[in-house]
Design a protein around this motif. Sequence first.
Motif, mmCIF file in Angstrom:
data_model
loop_
_atom_site.group_PDB
_atom_site.id
_atom_site.type_symbol
_atom_site.label_atom_id
_atom_site.label_comp_id
_atom_site.label_asym_id
_atom_site.label_seq_id
_atom_site.Cartn_x
_atom_site.Cartn_y
_atom_site.Cartn_z
ATOM 1 N N ASN A 267 9.225 -23.021 -15.529
ATOM 2 C CA ASN A 267 8.363 -23.983 -14.840
ATOM 3 C C ASN A 267 7.828 -23.463 -13.508
ATOM 4 O OD1 ASN A 267 6.969 -26.404 -14.816
ATOM 5 N ND2 ASN A 267 8.640 -27.543 -13.849
ATOM 6 N N VAL B 163 7.059 -33.139 -10.740
ATOM 7 C CA VAL B 163 8.063 -34.151 -11.081
ATOM 8 C C VAL B 163 7.456 -35.288 -11.892
ATOM 9 C CG1 VAL B 163 9.624 -35.885 -10.112
ATOM 10 C CG2 VAL B 163 9.560 -33.578 -9.131
ATOM 11 N N ILE C 223 6.742 -34.023 -15.452
ATOM 12 C CA ILE C 223 7.971 -33.798 -16.218
ATOM 13 C C ILE C 223 8.518 -35.113 -16.746
ATOM 14 C CG2 ILE C 223 10.385 -33.089 -16.043
ATOM 15 C CD1 ILE C 223 9.435 -31.012 -13.931
ATOM 16 N N THR D 82 14.633 -28.979 -12.769
ATOM 17 C CA THR D 82 13.176 -28.872 -12.899
ATOM 18 C C THR D 82 12.649 -27.456 -13.072
ATOM 19 O OG1 THR D 82 12.979 -28.911 -10.477
ATOM 20 C CG2 THR D 82 12.757 -31.016 -11.643
#
Length: 233
Positions: free
Chosen positions: A34, A179, A182, A200
């Motif tokens: 990511n 965020v 996700i 994350t």
Amino acid sequence: MTHYLWNPPAIQSLPVRGKTESLPINRLFFVGRNYHAHAVEMGRPVDKTVERPFYFTKAPQTLVESGATVAYPPETKNYHFEMEMVVVIGKPGFRVKADDAHEIIYGYATGLDMTRRDLQLVARDKGRPWDLGKDVEQSSVCSEVVPMPGVIIDHGEIALEVNGETKQKSDVDKLIWNVREIIADLSLFYHLQPGDLIYTGTPEGVGAVVAGDKITGHVAGVGEVALTVGPAE
């Protein structure tokens, strides 16, 4: 009343800053590749325009609190650190819109996704599951939880040191999927629940550690995480 043949596992939990109660853990989700620079160093660049996030999970029993000393794991010669910001879910959420993602956030923590890299890469290259490389005992390290209900963290330094030497240093604003994205995507696949942790992703600079190494890391505005690698059993 149900009677068991042996005692069931204890509920995994984490301390919460400013609270006497502990936070019970439900599931551990991890976002793969990511950060662009990390994806490149792993030989798998990501094109967000045509790809979606992907995830793997670890058993809650792999969780260990920051500050612990853990044994160097068996069957690996290439044990890697990965520094991550952790989102802590505080309310149920299913098919959450990105604009509403903040509503189910309880807070944040700092974490390490420790990885048997040699086993992960063998599995990846053969198209096999990553479990032996990722779902490793005592490999999901997490700090205390910092309550930040409704807060979206979209920037801030993320960094890691081994024995005082900086190995990873980036900013959360470099997440490929942020965020909100996700939570929105993951909640299409799962009914997110209080106590779910979402690691994350890690920036570039991952590398191996050996017995005796001391790992420290931080996410600005959240806190620090620490781990000592002990000798193999």
